[in-house]
Design an enzyme around this catalytic site. Structure first.
Site, mmCIF file in Angstrom:
data_model
loop_
_atom_site.group_PDB
_atom_site.id
_atom_site.type_symbol
_atom_site.label_atom_id
_atom_site.label_comp_id
_atom_site.label_asym_id
_atom_site.label_seq_id
_atom_site.Cartn_x
_atom_site.Cartn_y
_atom_site.Cartn_z
ATOM 1 N N CYS A 36 0.835 -1.206 0.000
ATOM 2 C CA CYS A 36 0.000 0.000 0.000
ATOM 3 C C CYS A 36 0.870 1.257 0.000
ATOM 4 O O CYS A 36 1.719 1.434 0.883
ATOM 5 C CB CYS A 36 -0.922 0.013 1.217
ATOM 6 S SG CYS A 36 -1.973 1.494 1.280
ATOM 7 N N GLU A 53 -0.611 -2.684 -14.575
ATOM 8 C CA GLU A 53 -0.732 -2.169 -15.939
ATOM 9 C C GLU A 53 -1.218 -3.230 -16.932
ATOM 10 O O GLU A 53 -0.819 -3.251 -18.101
ATOM 11 C CB GLU A 53 0.610 -1.586 -16.399
ATOM 12 C CG GLU A 53 0.514 -0.424 -17.369
ATOM 13 C CD GLU A 53 -0.188 0.806 -16.807
ATOM 14 O OE1 GLU A 53 -0.629 1.639 -17.628
ATOM 15 O OE2 GLU A 53 -0.302 0.957 -15.570
#
Length: 321
Positions: free
Chosen positions: A98, A201
């Site tokens: 995170c 991605e």
């Protein structure tokens, strides 16, 4: 060749897991992180983040859901790992990825990649405490300040007994900006025995195949790509068989959004329901021109029923075109 739905704080909640796993192609999912600090969290917190615990840690479509923990204290992380397993978790995942400033400021998430020894202590503590038949896994990035610590951190998790390591192919500083450094995942994969899963991605079927080729990973985790194209996992699965799946129409997607809103309305006020829907719709603008077309109108609506009406009208227009 598994496809795993990524945890995304504030977005990939239980209702959206139900919707997306129902579309098909997803082999596993992970909860939003449960923040572990000083005191023991009650069972209701686990059930809040992972209501699938009431269903053998499965979504209604039968897709397994891992419970993810985030924290820096090995003992408390271990105790919460045990609690998760006692409540029925079939997998305990640890968040070292995170990038949020508030989380990192309190020594949680990606900032721990500055201290691979601490990552190892946390993972070892959880692995030793959790029953042997419950896999302990971890998610990390390629580093915090840069990508130089990726191999060291991967080796620390490997030494600690992590069964799998998901690697988001960017550092914290890289954020979510393209490109994803899939080749750096390959460096970690070659340096560890733990199973490595590539993340980052993957927006299209072609991206999936390129990621697999460059990273050398059989399994991938997808977050934003699946939010933008709810049928992406299903299309990838078809491509694995040399086939092409029929893509979801905009009308199909609107039906999913309305169903999602209906789930949310069972526990949230309209302003929160519309907020979540608009958050999803914003991502859908990348995958559907119709979402882009309706965005300027939909983003101003604060009540659920008018928002459904707006989206349904756009679906009818799309079908009539």
């Amino acid at each position: 060749m598994r496809i795993i739905l990524a945890p995304m704080e504030g977005l990939v909640d239980a209702p959206i897991r139900e919707i997306l796993t129902g579309v098909g192609g997803i082999d596993r999912s992970v909860t939003e992180f449960i923040r572990v600090t000083h005191g023991m969290l009650p069972p209701r917190i686990f059930y809040k983040y992972a209501p699938e615990l009431h269903n053998q840690s499965l979504t209604r479509a039968g897709v397994a859901v891992a419970v993810q923990l985030l924290g820096s204290d090995p003992e408390m992380m271990a105790r919460h790992g045990v609690r998760a397993a006692e409540l029925g978790a079939s997998q305990v995942d640890i968040n070292f990825g995170c990038p949020a400033k508030t989380v990192n400021r309190h020594k949680g998430g990606c900032v721990l990649m500055r201290e691979p020894e601490q990552m190892q202590r946390i993972t070892e503590a959880v692995r030793q405490a959790v029953p042997a038949d419950v896999p302990v896994t971890a998610k990390m990035r390629l580093g915090y300040d840069d990508r130089s610590m990726a191999v060291a951190c991967g080796q620390a998790l490997d030494a600690a007994g992590a069964a799998e390591i998901v690697i988001h192919a960017r550092s914290k500083v890289d954020g979510y900006k393209p490109p994803a450094y899939w080749e750096e995942i390959a460096r970690v994969r070659e340096a560890v025995n733990s199973h490595v899963i590539a993340n980052g991605e993957i927006w299209t079927v072609d991206d999936y195949w390129r990621c697999r080729e460059v990273s050398g990973c059989d399994d991938v985790m997808i977050g934003r790509g699946l939010i933008s194209r709810p049928d992406l996992a299903r299309c990838i699965k078809a491509s694995q068989q040399g086939e092409t799946a029929e893509p979801l129409s905009w009308a199909d997607v609107v039906s999913l959004i309305v169903a999602y809103g209906g789930e949310l309305q069972q526990r949230l006020e309209d302003r929160y329901v519309t907020g979540r829907i608009k958050q999803w719709l914003n991502y859908l603008r990348r995958g559907y021109s119709e979402a882009e077309a309706v965005w300027s109108q939909a983003r101003k609506i604060r009540e659920a029923t008018p928002l459904y009406d707006c989206l349904n009208a756009s679906a009818r227009m799309s079908e009539a075109a």
